[in-house]
Design an enzyme around this catalytic site. Sequence first.
Site, PDB file in Angstrom:
ATOM      1  N   ASP A   1       0.816  -1.134   0.023  1.00  5.19           N
ATOM      2  CA  ASP A   1       0.073  -0.118  -0.063  1.00  5.19           C
ATOM      3  C   ASP A   1       1.061   1.194   0.005  1.00  5.19           C
ATOM      4  O   ASP A   1       2.182   1.288   0.552  1.00  5.19           O
ATOM      5  CB  ASP A   1      -0.856  -0.150   1.232  1.00  5.19           C
ATOM      6  CG  ASP A   1      -2.139   0.484   1.005  1.00  5.19           C
ATOM      7  OD1 ASP A   1      -2.361   1.559   0.153  1.00  5.19           O
ATOM      8  OD2 ASP A   1      -3.222   0.699   2.166  1.00  5.19           O
TER       9      ASP A   1
ATOM     10  N   GLU B   1      -5.203   4.116  -6.392  1.00  3.68           N
ATOM     11  CA  GLU B   1      -6.413   4.781  -5.602  1.00  3.68           C
ATOM     12  C   GLU B   1      -6.331   6.285  -5.819  1.00  3.68           C
ATOM     13  O   GLU B   1      -5.563   6.914  -6.524  1.00  3.68           O
ATOM     14  CB  GLU B   1      -5.946   4.340  -4.235  1.00  3.68           C
ATOM     15  CG  GLU B   1      -4.488   4.694  -3.789  1.00  3.68           C
ATOM     16  CD  GLU B   1      -4.268   4.535  -2.198  1.00  3.68           C
ATOM     17  OE1 GLU B   1      -4.968   3.570  -1.585  1.00  3.68           O
ATOM     18  OE2 GLU B   1      -3.258   5.098  -1.712  1.00  3.68           O
TER      19      GLU B   1
END
Length: 280
Positions: free
Chosen positions: A178, A235
């Site tokens: 991430d 994202e």
Amino acid sequence: DSVIKLLSSIGEKPKKAESSKEGPLKIYELIRGIEKEQFEIFYQPKINCSDRTIYGVEALSRLNHPRLGLVFPDQFIDAMERTSLINELTRYILEKSLEHWKHWHRHGYLLNLAINISPKELNNLDFPEYVLGLLKKKSIPPEFLTLEITETALDLDHADSLEVLDRLSMHGIQLSIDDFGTGHSSLERLRIFPFDELKVDKSFMLHARENDSDRAIVESSVMLAKRLGLKVVFEGIENSDLYNMSDHLGGDIIQGYYMSRPIPEQDLLKWIENWIKKNS
Ligand code: C2E
Ligand code: CA
Ligand code: CA
Ligand code: CA
């Protein structure tokens, strides 16, 4: 566009909880939050870039504080990570969200469920057995679970974290790196740890259209991920420009306010039905 805007209004409101003004919560409030089950899970959809079908959801924690209302993770994750409370939160979120997964499954949806994992879990050699035991007990195939680990959280020198991730990966649990690109030694982490998915940090995505260096970082992250056989997640897809350019940029999965803000569990199935209706 207006339909998507309408859909995204189902989720939480952009306004942050009042607690931002008051600073982080006290430890006793967090302990009480665990004890009284005040933590709630919101889910943000992850969408397949190529055909706009739903790949899965990411679980994001909120604390429903009796006085302050909904409190966001920036007000409690750090404090919980300094104590063992984070382990209790992870366990709570895992057990609750796997129950939710079964609920979605009963309604005919097979979603990938992504959970954020604190680096603290990776020092615990019992963690893989715990997770696998839970999946087995609930009869959920490991392939449907993704563990998202913040890049900077991964200690390169820590032999235990490598062993924990190896064991999880060996059993088919998906591992996602991430906030990719925000730390140093990004490349070395990719080389050492068995990741399946790479999430390009939203800070690069947000300005990828007008800022050449941000776009260069996105493009080279994609190239690298593809060469290593990783799925690429973008994202921070906040507007139609980013939505429309993500396929071209090589994203496999997109996530962001433009499709949906994180949604309370009780509203998720409704959102999914609407999304499918509009995109089929
Ligand atoms: P993250 O894992 O990188 O999650 C993405 C964050 O970006 C979420 O913030 C999400 O609401 C927000 N976001 C989603 N779409 C957009 C967009 O289009 N634009 C922008 N600007 N932001 C977007 P949130 O929910 O406040 O979570 C913040 C961080 O807290 C997460 O970052 C994650 O690192 C951590 N976190 C959240 N829940 C948990 C948890 O249960 N356990 C652990 N260990 N960490 C958690
Ligand atoms: Ca995440
Ligand atoms: Ca793997
Ligand atoms: Ca992220």
